[in-house]
Enzyme design. Structure first.
Site, PDB file in Angstrom:
ATOM      1  N   HIS A 123      44.954  45.775  36.921  1.00  0.00           N
ATOM      2  CA  HIS A 123      44.035  46.522  37.786  1.00  0.00           C
ATOM      3  C   HIS A 123      44.773  47.413  38.772  1.00  0.00           C
ATOM      4  O   HIS A 123      44.243  47.756  39.829  1.00  0.00           O
ATOM      5  CB  HIS A 123      43.084  45.551  38.498  1.00  0.00           C
ATOM      6  CG  HIS A 123      42.170  44.835  37.561  1.00  0.00           C
ATOM      7  ND1 HIS A 123      41.444  43.723  37.897  1.00  0.00           N
ATOM      8  CD2 HIS A 123      41.861  45.086  36.254  1.00  0.00           C
ATOM      9  CE1 HIS A 123      40.730  43.321  36.842  1.00  0.00           C
ATOM     10  NE2 HIS A 123      40.981  44.121  35.847  1.00  0.00           N
ATOM     11  N   SER A 197      41.455  32.502  38.997  1.00  0.00           N
ATOM     12  CA  SER A 197      40.548  33.579  38.580  1.00  0.00           C
ATOM     13  C   SER A 197      39.203  32.994  38.182  1.00  0.00           C
ATOM     14  O   SER A 197      39.136  31.964  37.506  1.00  0.00           O
ATOM     15  CB  SER A 197      41.129  34.352  37.393  1.00  0.00           C
ATOM     16  OG  SER A 197      40.185  35.313  36.936  1.00  0.00           O
TER      17      SER A 197
END
Ligand code: NAD
Length: 263
Positions: A123, A197
């Site tokens: 990202h 996550s």
């Protein structure tokens, strides 16, 4: 938990390619809030306000985006790696890390000592700002200074293009090279360890499944349940830092370079 950690340590020792997959939960112990926990970023802001299309389309959205990004920058800039980052860096030194695929934008894997070529930043990174038109890169602090002086949505000094932190927003194209490399590493590893996550952000969250379908063992270490807990070979719901530190002790003990773990 002791038996589970011993088992993961054994898998790390016997595996040829260990991939670590990290998310925002890895960095909360470094003082950077995640997105989805109570008190996280999405408690304060509406994710829809930060779609890439809106950033492109309206000056008001850009100003709002930079307001959130500015608020997040201070903790990111000040953050230091915690025990979990340091453990992952130790795994590299022990020759037990194929790569770390990270959704994080905070640069803490690098600060912890992992080498750049071992880190796949899916990202992007908040450490730089880039021009969406001519791709010129700026140091983040330089642009934050401009914001302090009143530029609410800064523009490129070369071409006048829109400036945005070099991170990937919802609706923005993923970086091709990193994404391809991450799929390749996921499909060829024999152990895939998720740490911190929620596994809900796609396409990143599909990588544990890619690994599992290609025969890897899947381990999930996360404080809260994830949609893939039932698929995993082993799940630990706990804080990343102390858990990873204990795991490292078991790994070192297993390969004969340390003393009895303490948990
Ligand atoms: P998320 O916010 O969706 O989920 C974080 C998960 O981490 C939660 O399930 C929570 O239970 C867990 N968690 C929180 N603290 C933990 C701890 N100390 N130990 C173990 N688990 C812990 O985050 P995500 O899955 O990474 O996806 C969100 C997106 O957020 C990513 O794309 C990432 O780019 C972005 N993000 C990054 C940062 C960063 O770089 N530090 C911070 C916020 C958001």
């Amino acid at each position: 938990m002791e038996e589970q950690l011993k088992q993961i340590a054994q898998w790390i020792i016997t595996s040829k390619r260990v991939v670590v997959f990290s998310g925002a939960g890895l960095s909360t112990e470094s003082g950077i809030p995640d997105f989805r926990s109570p008190g996280g970023v999405w408690d304060k802001y509406n994710p829809e306000d930060f779609y890439f299309q809106n950033f492109i389309a309206s000056e008001a959205s850009r100003e709002k985006y930079w307001q959130m990004a500015t608020e997040m920058w201070e903790p990111i800039k000040a953050a230091q790696p915690n025990q979990a980052h340091l453990t992952i860096s130790e795994l590299e030194k022990l020759g037990k890390l194929d790569c770390v695929i990270t959704q994080n934008i905070d640069g803490l894997h690098l600060k912890a000592g992992n080498s750049e070529e071992k880190i796949l930043q899916l990202h992007g990174t908040a450490i730089f700002v880039s021009c969406l038109s001519c791709k010129k890169r700026y140091d983040r602090d330089e642009i934050q200074e401009r914001i302090k002086k009143g530029q609410m949505a800064p523009r490129c000094e070369v071409c006048g293009g829109l400036l945005k932190p070099a991170t990937i927003s919802f609706g923005q194209t993923m970086p091709e090279k990193e994404t391809q490399a991450a799929y390749h590493r996921s499909s060829t590893c024999d152990l895939f360890i998720v740490i911190g996550s929620s596994l809900v952000v796609q396409p990143a969250a599909s990588m544990p499944l890619v690994a599992k379908r290609n025969g890897a063992k899947l381990v999930i270490i996360n404080r809260d349940p994830t949609p893939y807990d039932d698929t995993a070979d082993l799940v630990i719901h706990a804080q990343a830092g102390p858990t990873m530190a204990s795991l490292l002790e078991y790994v070192k003990k297993g390969i004969g370079i340390d003393h009895e773990p303490t948990i």
